[in-house]
Write an enzyme that holds these catalytic residues in place. Structure first.
Site, mmCIF file in Angstrom:
data_model
loop_
_atom_site.group_PDB
_atom_site.id
_atom_site.type_symbol
_atom_site.label_atom_id
_atom_site.label_comp_id
_atom_site.label_asym_id
_atom_site.label_seq_id
_atom_site.Cartn_x
_atom_site.Cartn_y
_atom_site.Cartn_z
ATOM 1 N N ASP A 1 15.139 10.738 -4.528
ATOM 2 C CA ASP A 1 16.195 11.530 -3.904
ATOM 3 C C ASP A 1 17.535 11.305 -4.609
ATOM 4 O OD1 ASP A 1 14.379 12.427 -1.972
ATOM 5 O OD2 ASP A 1 14.855 10.778 -0.605
ATOM 6 N N TYR B 1 8.630 0.339 -3.857
ATOM 7 C CA TYR B 1 10.082 0.523 -3.719
ATOM 8 C C TYR B 1 10.694 -0.756 -3.168
ATOM 9 C CZ TYR B 1 10.068 5.649 -4.324
ATOM 10 O OH TYR B 1 9.960 6.919 -4.818
#
Length: 267
Positions: free
Chosen positions: A51, A110
């Site tokens: 993002d 992540y």
């Protein structure tokens, strides 16, 4: 010939990975550089789509070339001279014509960084919590995340994914000093903590929504029963606020045909 690129990038200046009209993205910058070097319009497919503002310590992308690249070192130097200071391309891997950077990835990891001390030098890479969070409760919530398989409640609304099923292998919070990789990478945060999540795939906005929900647990504003209910409801409006992207890093991606010993390790 099909090739994989291994790269990393600072996402602050980009509107995410994927090409978008009227916005600069990482994919666009790399495609333009490849097209210049190879003297032909080149498209790439990344291993995922980060993002806006999200960083990547490790990302892979594949592209096709009409001819064999005989001097990889010179090729990478040429690319790096064109992509700017926020992107670094480390390795070039020749792969089979059917290899796919997105669909062949086995796992993705992540990390999300939180600091309890306001630090102007880390503000672009960490989220600042003014008070300590209950890591024990957050890790209990992490176990619920690991046991879930439908992540509709944590997925961006109106996305184009065909399924919201994911298999989460790891979801854990640690003090920064207990995570040697994270500490070496970002430095010794004063009372900092880091969240690590590993899965076969991730939905758009999924990690930031999960972190936002777990932060509510850590603040004592959401119970574990509340987390269970959020997962069961399969409703994005039930989950916590999506956390800022600047503290999130795509950390590691694994493939069956690229030995980890060949992959660049950066700290």
């Amino acid at each position: 010939m099909r090739y994989f690129l291994e790269l990393s990038y600072n996402g602050l200046s980009y509107h995410g990975w994927q090409c978008q009209p009227n916005s600069i993205t990482v994919q666009e910058v790399i495609e333009n550089a490849l097209s210049t070097v190879l003297k032909k319009d080149i498209g790439i497919i990344g291993s995922g789509r980060t993002d806006t503002g999200v960083h990547a310590r490790q990302m892979f992308a594949h592209f096709d070339s009409d001819y064999e690249i005989l001097n990889p070192k010179k090729f990478l130097l040429s690319l790096n001279s064109l992509v700017g200071n926020d992107i670094s391309i480390y390795n070039l891997y020749p792969v089979s014509s059917t290899a796919h950077a997105r669909f062949d990835a086995e796992t993705r990891t992540y990390k999300y960084f939180v600091t309890y001390s306001k630090n102007p030098f880390l503000r672009n890479y960490c989220w600042h919590s003014p008070s300590p969070l209950d890591i024990k409760k957050m890790n209990e919530a992490g176990k619920l995340i690991q046991n879930a398989n439908d992540f509709t409640s944590f997925a961006k609304l109106h996305s184009d994914t065909k399924t919201n099923l994911c298999s989460v292998e790891k979801a854990i919070w640690q003090p920064i000093e207990h995570d040697s990789e994270a500490k070496d990478f970002i430095g010794n945060l004063n009372n900092g903590i880091v969240f690590t999540i590993k899965a076969d795939r991730f939905l758009r906005n999924m990690v930031r929504a999960i972190v936002g929900t777990m932060i509510e647990v850590g603040r004592g504003k959401l119970s574990l029963e509340g987390v269970k209910k959020i997962i069961e409801e399969k409703n994005r409006c039930s989950a916590g606020t999506s956390m800022p992207g600047n503290a999130l890093f795509l950390w590691r991606i694994t493939y069956p045909y690229i030995p980890q010993s060949n992959v660049t390790t950066r700290s």
